[in-house]
Motif scaffolding. Structure first.
Motif, PDB file in Angstrom:
ATOM      1  N   THR A 122      48.457  50.492  34.360  1.00 15.44           N
ATOM      2  CA  THR A 122      49.792  50.662  33.794  1.00 15.44           C
ATOM      3  C   THR A 122      49.847  50.136  32.366  1.00 15.44           C
ATOM      4  O   THR A 122      50.440  50.763  31.478  1.00 15.44           O
ATOM      5  N   ILE A 123      49.228  48.988  32.135  1.00 15.90           N
ATOM      6  CA  ILE A 123      49.180  48.440  30.771  1.00 15.90           C
ATOM      7  C   ILE A 123      48.460  49.411  29.843  1.00 15.90           C
ATOM      8  O   ILE A 123      48.898  49.670  28.712  1.00 15.90           O
ATOM      9  N   ALA A 124      47.341  49.973  30.314  1.00 21.55           N
ATOM     10  CA  ALA A 124      46.620  50.954  29.495  1.00 21.55           C
ATOM     11  C   ALA A 124      47.477  52.188  29.246  1.00 21.55           C
ATOM     12  O   ALA A 124      47.491  52.747  28.143  1.00 21.55           O
ATOM     13  N   GLY A 125      48.223  52.622  30.257  1.00 20.95           N
ATOM     14  CA  GLY A 125      49.062  53.796  30.117  1.00 20.95           C
ATOM     15  C   GLY A 125      50.214  53.608  29.159  1.00 20.95           C
ATOM     16  O   GLY A 125      50.796  54.579  28.671  1.00 20.95           O
ATOM     17  N   SER A 187      38.280  33.435  50.900  1.00 18.58           N
ATOM     18  CA  SER A 187      38.223  32.193  50.138  1.00 18.58           C
ATOM     19  C   SER A 187      39.591  31.875  49.543  1.00 18.58           C
ATOM     20  O   SER A 187      40.188  32.728  48.869  1.00 18.58           O
ATOM     21  N   PRO A 188      40.118  30.656  49.758  1.00 19.49           N
ATOM     22  CA  PRO A 188      41.395  30.279  49.125  1.00 19.49           C
ATOM     23  C   PRO A 188      41.335  30.370  47.606  1.00 19.49           C
ATOM     24  O   PRO A 188      42.337  30.695  46.962  1.00 19.49           O
ATOM     25  N   VAL A 189      40.162  30.103  47.038  1.00 19.21           N
ATOM     26  CA  VAL A 189      40.020  30.191  45.579  1.00 19.21           C
ATOM     27  C   VAL A 189      40.190  31.635  45.133  1.00 19.21           C
ATOM     28  O   VAL A 189      40.906  31.926  44.164  1.00 19.21           O
ATOM     29  N   ASP A 190      39.542  32.571  45.835  1.00 19.72           N
ATOM     30  CA  ASP A 190      39.661  33.987  45.480  1.00 19.72           C
ATOM     31  C   ASP A 190      41.093  34.484  45.652  1.00 19.72           C
ATOM     32  O   ASP A 190      41.604  35.243  44.827  1.00 19.72           O
ATOM     33  N   ILE A 191      41.738  34.071  46.732  1.00 17.68           N
ATOM     34  CA  ILE A 191      43.125  34.491  46.963  1.00 17.68           C
ATOM     35  C   ILE A 191      44.028  33.964  45.853  1.00 17.68           C
ATOM     36  O   ILE A 191      44.881  34.685  45.317  1.00 17.68           O
ATOM     37  N   THR A 192      43.822  32.691  45.479  1.00 20.36           N
ATOM     38  CA  THR A 192      44.622  32.103  44.396  1.00 20.36           C
ATOM     39  C   THR A 192      44.396  32.844  43.089  1.00 20.36           C
ATOM     40  O   THR A 192      45.346  33.150  42.350  1.00 20.36           O
ATOM     41  N   LEU A 193      43.133  33.148  42.786  1.00 23.48           N
ATOM     42  CA  LEU A 193      42.820  33.876  41.561  1.00 23.48           C
ATOM     43  C   LEU A 193      43.464  35.259  41.560  1.00 23.48           C
ATOM     44  O   LEU A 193      44.026  35.700  40.549  1.00 23.48           O
ATOM     45  N   LEU A 194      43.404  35.947  42.703  1.00 27.19           N
ATOM     46  CA  LEU A 194      43.971  37.293  42.784  1.00 27.19           C
ATOM     47  C   LEU A 194      45.485  37.260  42.583  1.00 27.19           C
ATOM     48  O   LEU A 194      46.046  38.106  41.875  1.00 27.19           O
ATOM     49  N   VAL A 195      46.158  36.276  43.182  1.00 29.94           N
ATOM     50  CA  VAL A 195      47.608  36.147  43.013  1.00 29.94           C
ATOM     51  C   VAL A 195      47.949  35.841  41.558  1.00 29.94           C
ATOM     52  O   VAL A 195      48.868  36.443  40.977  1.00 29.94           O
ATOM     53  N   MET A 196      47.208  34.923  40.946  1.00 27.49           N
ATOM     54  CA  MET A 196      47.477  34.556  39.552  1.00 27.49           C
ATOM     55  C   MET A 196      47.232  35.739  38.619  1.00 27.49           C
ATOM     56  O   MET A 196      48.003  35.977  37.681  1.00 27.49           O
ATOM     57  N   GLN A 197      46.158  36.485  38.865  1.00 25.00           N
ATOM     58  CA  GLN A 197      45.873  37.657  38.035  1.00 25.00           C
ATOM     59  C   GLN A 197      46.978  38.706  38.178  1.00 25.00           C
ATOM     60  O   GLN A 197      47.426  39.287  37.187  1.00 25.00           O
ATOM     61  N   SER A 198      47.438  38.921  39.407  1.00 28.65           N
ATOM     62  CA  SER A 198      48.489  39.916  39.639  1.00 28.65           C
ATOM     63  C   SER A 198      49.791  39.502  38.969  1.00 28.65           C
ATOM     64  O   SER A 198      50.482  40.329  38.358  1.00 28.65           O
ATOM     65  N   LEU A 199      50.131  38.215  39.065  1.00 27.72           N
ATOM     66  CA  LEU A 199      51.363  37.727  38.438  1.00 27.72           C
ATOM     67  C   LEU A 199      51.285  37.842  36.920  1.00 27.72           C
ATOM     68  O   LEU A 199      52.252  38.253  36.261  1.00 27.72           O
ATOM     69  N   ALA A 200      50.143  37.473  36.354  1.00 25.43           N
ATOM     70  CA  ALA A 200      49.987  37.540  34.902  1.00 25.43           C
ATOM     71  C   ALA A 200      50.059  38.983  34.416  1.00 25.43           C
ATOM     72  O   ALA A 200      50.734  39.287  33.416  1.00 25.43           O
ATOM     73  N   LEU A 201      49.394  39.888  35.123  1.00 26.33           N
ATOM     74  CA  LEU A 201      49.425  41.299  34.722  1.00 26.33           C
ATOM     75  C   LEU A 201      50.809  41.901  34.947  1.00 26.33           C
ATOM     76  O   LEU A 201      51.279  42.720  34.157  1.00 26.33           O
ATOM     77  N   GLY A 202      51.474  41.495  36.032  1.00 25.32           N
ATOM     78  CA  GLY A 202      52.831  41.972  36.270  1.00 25.32           C
ATOM     79  C   GLY A 202      53.783  41.520  35.178  1.00 25.32           C
ATOM     80  O   GLY A 202      54.654  42.292  34.743  1.00 25.32           O
ATOM     81  N   ALA A 203      53.612  40.282  34.706  1.00 25.59           N
ATOM     82  CA  ALA A 203      54.447  39.791  33.607  1.00 25.59           C
ATOM     83  C   ALA A 203      54.169  40.581  32.332  1.00 25.59           C
ATOM     84  O   ALA A 203      55.094  40.882  31.560  1.00 25.59           O
ATOM     85  N   ALA A 204      52.905  40.932  32.116  1.00 23.45           N
ATOM     86  CA  ALA A 204      52.558  41.718  30.926  1.00 23.45           C
ATOM     87  C   ALA A 204      53.193  43.110  30.993  1.00 23.45           C
ATOM     88  O   ALA A 204      53.701  43.625  29.993  1.00 23.45           O
ATOM     89  N   VAL A 205      53.181  43.712  32.182  1.00 24.28           N
ATOM     90  CA  VAL A 205      53.810  45.026  32.334  1.00 24.28           C
ATOM     91  C   VAL A 205      55.311  44.926  32.077  1.00 24.28           C
ATOM     92  O   VAL A 205      55.903  45.768  31.389  1.00 24.28           O
ATOM     93  N   ALA A 206      55.951  43.891  32.621  1.00 27.98           N
ATOM     94  CA  ALA A 206      57.390  43.717  32.418  1.00 27.98           C
ATOM     95  C   ALA A 206      57.730  43.536  30.949  1.00 27.98           C
ATOM     96  O   ALA A 206      58.774  44.001  30.469  1.00 27.98           O
TER      97      ALA A 206
END
Length: 223
Positions: A122-125, A187-206
């Motif tokens: 979406t950011i690329a688009g 892995s809790p670390v992977d889950i945390t990273l995935l959530v943080m990445q999604s939130l950061a990218l979602g904020a960028a889209v907004a």
């Protein structure tokens, strides 16, 4: 043995001698979700902006955040198609055998992991110009595939993936998929990273989305 090209990964997925077809199927499914998420989020959005269709939609009573959310949800849903298809082929033709809980964890990990892929697309688009947007989609696919280490088995990931790949989603989603293959909990670390990445990218889209419709199209003079 190492499998570091798409063709070798493809061969490995169908139980070539000395290959781990389970690990290869997880990598291929992640690549499928990555490509679909980027294409749906980026290429389609860029085309709709270029045609002026998106501007027409934004003039409707439906607020643009809801419209964008709906497109994102559709992108995540479609990203699950290659995941399910490849899992089915792996089970039927590739000799991949997992318990029901393992299949559920594998599908859920990669399917849910497609959220940041759709957001990146979406950011690329939203980039100015359709050609620029499409070039960004291709660059993101190639870059995330390479840096994420998806063209190598988990224990033989190239140095870039081992050092910087963990900060981007394809590496994390690949890890979650391989954990499911090994029968390990996510892995809790992977889950945390995935959530943080999604939130950061979602904020960028907004932040970028108010200009989602693109510049107004020029009207041809009458006559």
């Amino acid at each position: 043995s190492n499998h570091t090209t798409p063709y070798e990964i493809y061969q490995c997925a169908w139980s070539a001698p000395g290959c781990s077809s389970d690990l290869a199927i997880a990598a291929m499914a992640t690549l499928g979700a990555l490509g679909t998420g980027l294409a749906i989020g980026g290429s389609r959005l860029a085309g709709d902006r270029a045609s002026g269709w998106l501007r027409t939609v934004t003039l409707s009573p439906l607020p643009w955040p809801y419209m964008l959310l709906g497109r994102g949800a559709a992108g995540v849903a479609l990203a699950g198609v290659p995941v399910l298809l490849l899992m089915g082929l792996g089970a039927l033709l590739g000799g991949v055998a997992l318990p029901l809980a393992g299949w559920a964890q594998l599908v859920a990990s990669i399917w849910i992991g497609s959220v940041p892929f759709v957001l990146l697309g979406t950011i690329a688009g939203l980039a100015p110009g359709r050609r620029t947007a499409l070039a960004l989609v291709v660059a993101l696919y190639v870059g995330l595939t390479a840096v994420g280490g998806l063209l190598a088995e988990p224990l033989t990931r190239a140095a870039p993936a081992a050092t910087i790949g963990w900060i981007e989603p394809s590496y994390v989603v690949g890890d979650l998929g391989w954990q499911a293959i090994r029968g390990q909990p996510p892995s809790p670390v992977d889950i945390t990273l995935l959530v943080m990445q999604s939130l950061a990218l979602g904020a960028a889209v907004a932040w970028l989305a108010p200009g989602i419709a693109g510049p107004p199209r020029r009207r041809r003079p009458a006559g």
